[in-house]
Design a protein around this motif. Structure first.
Motif: not given
Length: 488
Positions: A87-93
């Motif tokens: 989920a964090f990776l989706c946000g940071i991308d």
């Protein structure tokens, strides 16, 4: 808002379903103290002066994004729920894609959650200041509880620095006795995005865990620091309706305490509910059971009586709302009084010194200075001039079954009891309407309208009518049967 040397970006994780809520509404949209839970996280992030706020949505994404459409945030969809790290990776991308090349290199990144509405912006501000003062690469927000069951435990090394996080299911008996817990809130330097791409899913669940960032930072030679909460309740979440009620109670107490410190009298704080968006002036008095909602503003010296509900309304200085009244979308002028048992519906505007008594209902009504409607009236789609008196039982009949119609009543008008004014009508200044009239024509200035049938009395009617029904009367109305016998 505090300005910092480096920009701050915030990723709010709000993709979970919340199955234990047993609701069609996404978990993060359940309201607490008048706001959906996720908007508390947005509010806290924006209070820090965040450059960008990205909300990661998943379950009920359309609903969540619609609820936040006016909040000046970006969105990232987590199409597959593969863990907090994913989920964090989706946000940071999504954040990286929205920024110019290199725009994230000098930014700190804060991770928050859409279901923890108690976290204060002042706590996050202090955490950010500590993070930057230390020159930390990674700061974890931790807390301490006598029994931290359910939380991941913070394990420190010999130097007292954070070494690792051990989840409850993996903890040894000795580690279970550790009281310091991981809140899940992380503040990281600009390498967060790069390191997040290295998180693996080599575990039984096949998920990507955000806690793995700690090990990745340590592998880079960076120490992780902990910023400890003074109030561990700040990171309390809600997994079911009972937890939601607990959050509501804590926030209600906070809000009530803030108003009392600012000079508001709450006669029974435990039974008074004030939403976070409400504004109260000094020397406001709220009696037990009062509920204040939405964009409500109360001026100085306002009193709201017991068990009244006020929503999206403005009450100017010195207004008195008596017990069991309901106001929605109303504006009440200074020195006016309302109730008890009154209802002001949307579009009601009362001038100064207006009196609205018991069981009076208004809708889309403008009452000028000094108007009095003391009892049992309905005033809809009407403008009433200053110092007019509205008698008990008056009805402005504004609806013809298809359309609503507007009525104008002038200043200094006297409307007798049980009158019906059939809209659309104009009643001139200083006019009189006789009690019991059904007014279906305009009334000129200074005129008196009498619109009722002429009374005639039919002598002996009761005796003749009821006498013909003597047997039924004897059975059902013995008091009337006795009267009839006395007439004989």
């Amino acid at each position: 808002m505090t300005a910092y040397r480096r920009p701050l970006d915030v990723v709010i994780l709000a993709a979970g379903q919340g199955t234990r809520m047993n609701s069609a509404l996404p978990k993060v949209l359940h309201p607490v103290a008048g706001r959906p839970m996720v908007t508390w996280a947005v509010k806290a992030a924006q209070a820090l002066g965040a450059r960008n706020v990205v909300v990661v949505t998943g379950h009920g994404a359309e609903q969540v994004e619609a609820a936040l459409a006016t909040q000046h945030v970006m969105f990232a969809r987590q199409e597959q729920r593969l863990g907090t790290g994913h989920a964090f990776l989706c946000g940071i991308d999504a954040l990286s894609a929205a920024l110019p090349a290199g725009g994230q290199e000098d930014a700190d990144v804060l991770v928050l959650y859409g279901d923890t509405p108690l976290l204060r912006s002042t706590t996050l501000e202090a955490m950010l200041e500590d993070h930057r003062a230390r020159g930390s690469a990674l700061t974890l927000l931790t807390g301490e509880l006598p029994d931290a069951t359910g939380y991941g435990r913070i394990i420190r090394d010999a130097q007292g620095e954070v070494e690792r996080i051990v989840e409850q299911k993996d903890a040894t008996p000795e580690q279970e006795r550790v009281g310091e817990f991981n809140s899940g809130v992380y503040l990281m330097d600009s390498r967060a995005g790069e390191l997040a791409h290295r998180i693996g899913n080599d575990n039984a669940a096949g998920e990507y865990y955000l806690t793995d960032l700690l090990g990745l930072y340590r592998a880079e030679g960076e120490a992780a620091h902990a910023f400890k909460l003074t109030d561990p309740d700040e990171v309390m979440g809600a997994n079911d309706r009972a937890g939601l009620a607990d959050l509501e109670m804590i926030l209600r107490r906070r809000i009530n305490a803030r108003h009392m410190r600012a000079g508001v009298t709450l006669q029974d704080p435990e039974r008074i509910s004030i939403e976070d968006s409400v504004v109260l002036g000094r020397d406001v008095t709220l009696e037990p059971g009062v509920i204040l909602r939405g964009q409500t503003v109360l001026g100085e010296d306002v009193t709201v009586g017991a068990y009244s509900v006020v929503t999206d309304s403005v009450l100017e200085a010195g207004v008195v709302v008596k017990a069991h009244s309901v106001l929605e979308g109303a504006h009440v002028g200074a020195g006016s009084d309302v109730g008890p048992f009154a209802r002001l519906r949307p579009g009601t505007v009362l001038g100064e010194g207006v009196h609205i008594g018991n069981f009076v209902e208004t809708k889309n009504a403008r009452l000028d200075t000094g108007v009095k409607a003391g009892h049992l009236a309905y005033l809809g789609d009407v403008q009433i001039g200053a110092e007019t008196n509205v008698g008990a039982g008056t009805i402005v009949a504004n609806y013809d079954g298809v359309n609503k119609h507007h009525t104008r009543i002038g200043a200094g008008v006297f409307i007798g009891s049980n009158s019906t004014i059939i809209a659309p009508r104009t009643v001139g200044d200083a006019a009189f309407i006789a009690a019991g009239s059904a007014v279906h024509d305009d009334v000129p200035e200074g005129a008196m309208a009498v619109a009722r049938g002429k009374q005639r009395n039919i002598e002996g009617w009761s005796r003749r009518y009821w006498g013909g029904l003597r047997d039924n009367v004897q059975k059902k109305l013995p008091w009337l049967a006795g009267w009839l016998e006395r007439q004989d």
